[in-house]
Motif scaffolding. Structure first.
Motif, PDB file in Angstrom:
ATOM      1  N   ILE A  77      55.220 -24.167  65.162  1.00 25.90           N
ATOM      2  CA  ILE A  77      55.698 -24.105  66.547  1.00 25.90           C
ATOM      3  C   ILE A  77      57.069 -23.428  66.607  1.00 25.90           C
ATOM      4  CG2 ILE A  77      56.422 -25.467  68.550  1.00 25.90           C
ATOM      5  CD1 ILE A  77      54.245 -27.529  67.680  1.00 25.90           C
ATOM      6  N   VAL A  78      57.957 -23.772  65.674  1.00 28.25           N
ATOM      7  CA  VAL A  78      59.296 -23.171  65.651  1.00 28.25           C
ATOM      8  C   VAL A  78      59.201 -21.672  65.380  1.00 28.25           C
ATOM      9  CG1 VAL A  78      61.491 -23.102  64.381  1.00 28.25           C
ATOM     10  CG2 VAL A  78      60.498 -25.288  65.067  1.00 28.25           C
ATOM     11  N   ARG A  79      58.323 -21.267  64.484  1.00 28.87           N
ATOM     12  CA  ARG A  79      58.148 -19.834  64.210  1.00 28.87           C
ATOM     13  C   ARG A  79      57.658 -19.102  65.457  1.00 28.87           C
ATOM     14  NH1 ARG A  79      54.672 -19.329  59.043  1.00 28.87           N
ATOM     15  NH2 ARG A  79      55.143 -17.126  59.313  1.00 28.87           N
ATOM     16  N   LEU A  80      56.746 -19.742  66.218  1.00 27.37           N
ATOM     17  CA  LEU A  80      56.282 -19.147  67.469  1.00 27.37           C
ATOM     18  C   LEU A  80      57.425 -19.050  68.470  1.00 27.37           C
ATOM     19  CD1 LEU A  80      54.076 -18.082  69.364  1.00 27.37           C
ATOM     20  CD2 LEU A  80      53.542 -20.466  69.925  1.00 27.37           C
ATOM     21  N   MET A  81      58.224 -20.098  68.574  1.00 24.78           N
ATOM     22  CA  MET A  81      59.367 -20.084  69.489  1.00 24.78           C
ATOM     23  C   MET A  81      60.351 -18.977  69.114  1.00 24.78           C
ATOM     24  SD  MET A  81      59.910 -24.184  69.910  1.00 24.78           S
ATOM     25  CE  MET A  81      61.296 -24.087  71.039  1.00 24.78           C
ATOM     26  N   ASP A  82      60.548 -18.740  67.830  1.00 24.54           N
ATOM     27  CA  ASP A  82      61.428 -17.653  67.390  1.00 24.54           C
ATOM     28  C   ASP A  82      60.902 -16.295  67.856  1.00 24.54           C
ATOM     29  OD1 ASP A  82      63.241 -19.311  66.135  1.00 24.54           O
ATOM     30  OD2 ASP A  82      62.421 -18.998  64.124  1.00 24.54           O
ATOM     31  N   GLU A  83      59.588 -16.095  67.766  1.00 25.80           N
ATOM     32  CA  GLU A  83      58.990 -14.837  68.218  1.00 25.80           C
ATOM     33  C   GLU A  83      59.130 -14.670  69.731  1.00 25.80           C
ATOM     34  OE1 GLU A  83      57.693 -12.235  66.337  1.00 25.80           O
ATOM     35  OE2 GLU A  83      58.648 -13.421  64.761  1.00 25.80           O
ATOM     36  N   ILE A  84      58.979 -15.774  70.466  1.00 24.21           N
ATOM     37  CA  ILE A  84      59.134 -15.735  71.926  1.00 24.21           C
ATOM     38  C   ILE A  84      60.566 -15.348  72.282  1.00 24.21           C
ATOM     39  CG2 ILE A  84      59.120 -17.135  74.026  1.00 24.21           C
ATOM     40  CD1 ILE A  84      56.810 -18.779  72.666  1.00 24.21           C
ATOM     41  N   ARG A  85      61.545 -15.979  71.630  1.00 30.00           N
ATOM     42  CA  ARG A  85      62.950 -15.656  71.887  1.00 30.00           C
ATOM     43  C   ARG A  85      63.270 -14.219  71.489  1.00 30.00           C
ATOM     44  NH1 ARG A  85      64.088 -20.556  69.402  1.00 30.00           N
ATOM     45  NH2 ARG A  85      64.264 -22.205  70.924  1.00 30.00           N
ATOM     46  N   ALA A  86      62.732 -13.764  70.360  1.00 33.46           N
ATOM     47  CA  ALA A  86      62.975 -12.400  69.888  1.00 33.46           C
ATOM     48  C   ALA A  86      62.447 -11.363  70.879  1.00 33.46           C
ATOM     49  CB  ALA A  86      62.348 -12.194  68.512  1.00 33.46           C
ATOM     50  N   ALA A  87      61.438 -11.744  71.646  1.00 34.53           N
ATOM     51  CA  ALA A  87      60.886 -10.841  72.669  1.00 34.53           C
ATOM     52  C   ALA A  87      61.812 -10.742  73.878  1.00 34.53           C
ATOM     53  CB  ALA A  87      59.506 -11.321  73.104  1.00 34.53           C
ATOM     54  N   GLY A  88      62.805 -11.638  73.963  1.00 35.04           N
ATOM     55  CA  GLY A  88      63.731 -11.631  75.086  1.00 35.04           C
ATOM     56  C   GLY A  88      63.461 -12.705  76.118  1.00 35.04           C
ATOM     57  N   MET A  89      62.543 -13.587  75.816  1.00 37.94           N
ATOM     58  CA  MET A  89      62.182 -14.660  76.742  1.00 37.94           C
ATOM     59  C   MET A  89      62.981 -15.915  76.377  1.00 37.94           C
ATOM     60  SD  MET A  89      58.327 -15.910  77.640  1.00 37.94           S
ATOM     61  CE  MET A  89      57.832 -14.282  78.157  1.00 37.94           C
ATOM     62  N   THR A  90      63.724 -16.427  77.342  1.00 38.66           N
ATOM     63  CA  THR A  90      64.554 -17.600  77.071  1.00 38.66           C
ATOM     64  C   THR A  90      64.013 -18.872  77.705  1.00 38.66           C
ATOM     65  OG1 THR A  90      65.952 -17.058  78.975  1.00 38.66           O
ATOM     66  CG2 THR A  90      66.664 -16.244  76.807  1.00 38.66           C
ATOM     67  N   ASP A  91      63.154 -18.745  78.674  1.00 40.17           N
ATOM     68  CA  ASP A  91      62.608 -19.902  79.370  1.00 40.17           C
ATOM     69  C   ASP A  91      61.231 -20.236  78.802  1.00 40.17           C
ATOM     70  OD1 ASP A  91      62.295 -21.956  81.175  1.00 40.17           O
ATOM     71  OD2 ASP A  91      61.746 -20.654  82.846  1.00 40.17           O
ATOM     72  N   MET A  92      61.124 -21.388  78.128  1.00 40.11           N
ATOM     73  CA  MET A  92      59.835 -21.798  77.578  1.00 40.11           C
ATOM     74  C   MET A  92      59.695 -23.302  77.670  1.00 40.11           C
ATOM     75  SD  MET A  92      60.353 -21.187  73.490  1.00 40.11           S
ATOM     76  CE  MET A  92      61.433 -19.780  73.561  1.00 40.11           C
ATOM     77  N   ALA A  93      58.447 -23.741  77.677  1.00 42.44           N
ATOM     78  CA  ALA A  93      58.150 -25.164  77.770  1.00 42.44           C
ATOM     79  C   ALA A  93      57.004 -25.499  76.828  1.00 42.44           C
ATOM     80  CB  ALA A  93      57.766 -25.528  79.207  1.00 42.44           C
ATOM     81  N   LEU A  94      56.926 -26.759  76.446  1.00 39.29           N
ATOM     82  CA  LEU A  94      55.846 -27.246  75.605  1.00 39.29           C
ATOM     83  C   LEU A  94      54.949 -28.113  76.467  1.00 39.29           C
ATOM     84  CD1 LEU A  94      54.705 -27.397  72.722  1.00 39.29           C
ATOM     85  CD2 LEU A  94      56.153 -29.391  72.355  1.00 39.29           C
ATOM     86  N   ALA A  95      53.682 -27.749  76.566  1.00 40.13           N
ATOM     87  CA  ALA A  95      52.730 -28.489  77.401  1.00 40.13           C
ATOM     88  C   ALA A  95      52.375 -29.801  76.710  1.00 40.13           C
ATOM     89  CB  ALA A  95      51.468 -27.664  77.630  1.00 40.13           C
ATOM     90  N   THR A  96      52.369 -30.875  77.496  1.00 39.25           N
ATOM     91  CA  THR A  96      52.001 -32.198  77.001  1.00 39.25           C
ATOM     92  C   THR A  96      51.007 -32.826  77.959  1.00 39.25           C
ATOM     93  OG1 THR A  96      53.820 -33.287  78.163  1.00 39.25           O
ATOM     94  CG2 THR A  96      54.246 -32.581  75.897  1.00 39.25           C
ATOM     95  N   GLU A  97      50.476 -33.939  77.546  1.00 34.77           N
ATOM     96  CA  GLU A  97      49.623 -34.730  78.398  1.00 34.77           C
ATOM     97  C   GLU A  97      50.427 -35.938  78.847  1.00 34.77           C
ATOM     98  OE1 GLU A  97      45.452 -36.643  77.512  1.00 34.77           O
ATOM     99  OE2 GLU A  97      45.547 -34.542  76.868  1.00 34.77           O
ATOM    100  N   VAL A  98      50.302 -36.339  80.097  1.00 37.14           N
ATOM    101  CA  VAL A  98      51.072 -37.468  80.599  1.00 37.14           C
ATOM    102  C   VAL A  98      50.557 -38.744  79.967  1.00 37.14           C
ATOM    103  CG1 VAL A  98      51.762 -38.770  82.640  1.00 37.14           C
ATOM    104  CG2 VAL A  98      51.575 -36.283  82.767  1.00 37.14           C
ATOM    105  N   GLU A  99      51.486 -39.487  79.376  1.00 37.98           N
ATOM    106  CA  GLU A  99      51.161 -40.763  78.746  1.00 37.98           C
ATOM    107  C   GLU A  99      51.058 -41.825  79.817  1.00 37.98           C
ATOM    108  OE1 GLU A  99      54.181 -42.667  76.119  1.00 37.98           O
ATOM    109  OE2 GLU A  99      52.709 -42.092  74.594  1.00 37.98           O
ATOM    110  N   GLU A 100      49.995 -42.599  79.738  1.00 40.65           N
ATOM    111  CA  GLU A 100      49.805 -43.632  80.761  1.00 40.65           C
ATOM    112  C   GLU A 100      50.100 -44.997  80.213  1.00 40.65           C
ATOM    113  OE1 GLU A 100      46.022 -43.189  82.665  1.00 40.65           O
ATOM    114  OE2 GLU A 100      46.226 -41.033  82.634  1.00 40.65           O
TER     115      GLU A 100
END
Length: 100
Positions: A77-100
């Motif tokens: 996940i961190v390696r993917l985030m590094d590639e996203i940032r390297a592309a110039g994208m600074t706004d990112m989120a991690l999708a989760t499921e709401v815990e009930e």
């Protein structure tokens, strides 16, 4: 389930708090086997950056939503985030499921 959107069967981690997804975003999924899809198409880790750079040229406010299976390593996940940032994208989120 994000199967229709990503082409992968993803079991998202659970979280007690969640926000809605950004309006102008691209989905990047990592399946339990480590395969990555970007906007529903399978890509390699190192092709994520050029794909995002191209999209950012026409959509400068674009953000990324990472949809990772709960079994995917933090390193991946961190390696993917590094590639996203390297592309110039600074706004990112991690999708989760709401815990009930």
């Amino acid at each position: 389930s994000f199967v229709a959107e990503t082409g992968l069967n993803i079991d998202r981690p659970r979280a007690s708090s969640a926000d809605s997804l950004p309006r102008d975003s691209v989905s990047i999924a990592i399946g339990p086997d480590g395969r990555i899809t970007l906007g529903g198409r399978e890509v390699t880790l190192f092709s994520v950056r050029p794909h995002l750079e191209k999209q950012l040229r026409s959509r400068p406010g674009l953000s990324a939503v990472i949809i990772a299976d709960r079994t995917v390593s933090v390193d991946r996940i961190v390696r993917l985030m590094d590639e996203i940032r390297a592309a110039g994208m600074t706004d990112m989120a991690l999708a989760t499921e709401v815990e009930e």
